[in-house]
Design a protein around this motif. Sequence first.
Motif, PDB file in Angstrom:
ATOM      1  N   GLY A   1       0.523  -1.266   0.148  1.00  0.00           N
ATOM      2  CA  GLY A   1       0.178  -0.020   0.005  1.00  0.00           C
ATOM      3  C   GLY A   1       0.937   1.381   0.122  1.00  0.00           C
ATOM      4  O   GLY A   1       1.668   1.312   0.925  1.00  0.00           O
ATOM      5  N   SER A   2       0.500   2.383  -0.234  1.00  0.00           N
ATOM      6  CA  SER A   2       0.941   3.937  -0.548  1.00  0.00           C
ATOM      7  C   SER A   2       2.367   3.241  -1.065  1.00  0.00           C
ATOM      8  O   SER A   2       3.536   3.717  -0.709  1.00  0.00           O
ATOM      9  CB  SER A   2       0.836   4.279   0.831  1.00  0.00           C
ATOM     10  N   ASN A   3       2.086   2.576  -2.078  1.00  0.00           N
ATOM     11  CA  ASN A   3       3.800   2.768  -3.083  1.00  0.00           C
ATOM     12  C   ASN A   3       3.627   3.786  -4.406  1.00  0.00           C
ATOM     13  O   ASN A   3       1.953   4.690  -4.702  1.00  0.00           O
ATOM     14  CB  ASN A   3       4.329   1.389  -3.719  1.00  0.00           C
ATOM     15  N   ARG A   4       3.731   3.442  -5.746  1.00  0.00           N
ATOM     16  CA  ARG A   4       3.779   3.620  -7.133  1.00  0.00           C
ATOM     17  C   ARG A   4       2.556   3.341  -8.155  1.00  0.00           C
ATOM     18  O   ARG A   4       2.855   3.712  -9.159  1.00  0.00           O
ATOM     19  CB  ARG A   4       4.237   5.381  -7.048  1.00  0.00           C
ATOM     20  N   LEU A   5       2.883   1.960  -7.573  1.00  0.00           N
ATOM     21  CA  LEU A   5       2.633   0.973  -8.983  1.00  0.00           C
ATOM     22  C   LEU A   5       0.987   1.442  -9.622  1.00  0.00           C
ATOM     23  O   LEU A   5       0.219   1.884  -9.476  1.00  0.00           O
ATOM     24  CB  LEU A   5       1.296  -0.311  -7.630  1.00  0.00           C
ATOM     25  N   GLU A   6       1.690   1.143 -10.829  1.00  0.00           N
ATOM     26  CA  GLU A   6       0.540   1.113 -12.140  1.00  0.00           C
ATOM     27  C   GLU A   6      -0.249   0.412 -12.207  1.00  0.00           C
ATOM     28  O   GLU A   6      -1.682   0.245 -12.638  1.00  0.00           O
ATOM     29  CB  GLU A   6       0.911   2.325 -12.934  1.00  0.00           C
ATOM     30  N   ASN A   7       0.694  -1.260 -12.174  1.00  0.00           N
ATOM     31  CA  ASN A   7      -0.258  -2.919 -12.545  1.00  0.00           C
ATOM     32  C   ASN A   7       0.358  -3.202 -11.678  1.00  0.00           C
ATOM     33  O   ASN A   7       1.290  -3.226 -10.948  1.00  0.00           O
ATOM     34  CB  ASN A   7      -0.320  -3.118 -13.752  1.00  0.00           C
ATOM     35  N   LEU A   8      -0.201  -4.640 -11.650  1.00  0.00           N
ATOM     36  CA  LEU A   8      -0.074  -6.114 -10.822  1.00  0.00           C
ATOM     37  C   LEU A   8       0.408  -7.041 -12.151  1.00  0.00           C
ATOM     38  O   LEU A   8      -0.092  -7.661 -12.925  1.00  0.00           O
ATOM     39  CB  LEU A   8      -0.940  -6.560  -9.901  1.00  0.00           C
ATOM     40  N   ALA A   9       1.678  -7.331 -11.817  1.00  0.00           N
ATOM     41  CA  ALA A   9       2.364  -8.616 -12.918  1.00  0.00           C
ATOM     42  C   ALA A   9       0.804  -9.518 -12.877  1.00  0.00           C
ATOM     43  O   ALA A   9       1.171  -9.807 -12.085  1.00  0.00           O
ATOM     44  CB  ALA A   9       3.509  -8.799 -12.914  1.00  0.00           C
ATOM     45  N   GLU A  10       1.137 -10.173 -14.036  1.00  0.00           N
ATOM     46  CA  GLU A  10       0.637 -11.239 -14.318  1.00  0.00           C
ATOM     47  C   GLU A  10       1.141 -12.677 -13.362  1.00  0.00           C
ATOM     48  O   GLU A  10       0.506 -13.425 -12.486  1.00  0.00           O
ATOM     49  CB  GLU A  10       0.974 -12.417 -16.021  1.00  0.00           C
ATOM     50  N   SER A  11       2.938 -12.772 -12.615  1.00  0.00           N
ATOM     51  CA  SER A  11       3.484 -13.235 -12.005  1.00  0.00           C
ATOM     52  C   SER A  11       2.833 -13.571 -10.938  1.00  0.00           C
ATOM     53  O   SER A  11       2.969 -13.932  -9.659  1.00  0.00           O
ATOM     54  CB  SER A  11       4.945 -12.730 -11.954  1.00  0.00           C
ATOM     55  N   ILE A  12       2.295 -12.326 -10.483  1.00  0.00           N
ATOM     56  CA  ILE A  12       1.698 -12.609  -9.465  1.00  0.00           C
ATOM     57  C   ILE A  12       0.895 -13.626  -8.772  1.00  0.00           C
ATOM     58  O   ILE A  12       0.896 -13.858  -7.347  1.00  0.00           O
ATOM     59  CB  ILE A  12       0.734 -11.532  -8.775  1.00  0.00           C
ATOM     60  N   GLN A  13       0.185 -14.656  -9.536  1.00  0.00           N
ATOM     61  CA  GLN A  13       0.171 -15.829  -9.081  1.00  0.00           C
ATOM     62  C   GLN A  13       1.045 -16.897  -8.955  1.00  0.00           C
ATOM     63  O   GLN A  13       0.511 -17.920  -8.237  1.00  0.00           O
ATOM     64  CB  GLN A  13      -0.518 -16.327 -10.526  1.00  0.00           C
ATOM     65  N   TYR A  14       1.864 -16.596  -8.720  1.00  0.00           N
ATOM     66  CA  TYR A  14       2.890 -17.477  -7.800  1.00  0.00           C
ATOM     67  C   TYR A  14       3.371 -17.556  -6.911  1.00  0.00           C
ATOM     68  O   TYR A  14       3.627 -18.516  -6.311  1.00  0.00           O
ATOM     69  CB  TYR A  14       4.866 -17.237  -9.069  1.00  0.00           C
TER      70      TYR A  14
END
Length: 243
Positions: free
Chosen positions: A135-148
């Motif tokens: 939370g409270s960063n500068r993320l613009e997307n979540l990579a597909e690799s999140i599934q790992y």
Amino acid sequence: MTSTPDFLWGLPEVQKLNLSRNQLVVIPPSLGKLDRLVVLNLGGNCLKSLPKEIGLLRNLRVLFINMNCLTEVPAELSLCRKLEVLSLSHNRISQLPLSFTDLTSLRKLNLSNNSFVQIPLCIFALRSLDFLHLGSNRLENLAESIQYLVNLQIFIAENNNIRSLPRSLCYITTLELLNVDYNAIQTLPDDLYLLHRLRRIAWNPMDKGLHIAHNPLTRPLPEVVEGGLDVLFNYLREKKQHN
């Protein structure tokens, strides 16, 4: 105090050390002598760096370095293979060393309130993670690799600039709390209903469930969300069947 008393480093038997909120500016290399440390709290100081000797703390399981002035983390920290809990929140960090892939025992990682523009690649190798706070960063997307992150139960990415959720997120069926409040999300993936452990649309930050408030969701999603999680999941399930 702004520096640590020298006698500390002559206490090799110490297993728990709390140096939080002492306005410390530096931690000396002598820290490496305390190789029986299990818990170390350095939170709430003025540290701009950590000594590479921190890698000598091979028994360390819990490390708090939150609320400091760090811009980077030494690669040597990845030598602390027993580390289970790590908080780096409220610093100025924008990336992590690739060697962090070695922290295979890590279960809880707090990177909130930093300067991450994307999720560091090394995180996707941490298969034991059950708690991840970005939370409270500068993320613009979540990579597909999140599934790992197959054991993730709590994932917090509130207050970023995330525009959409990847379909792969829906395959982390262990998720019990997903917080993406205060982002720029307009649509939701049709497969979101696969997250069957999310019990409700949650409004209280402490509650488990799906946190999706304060996003510019396109219609009819705002009205559907108001109906609760069952209504939302049924809507997405039917939408997928028609596509």
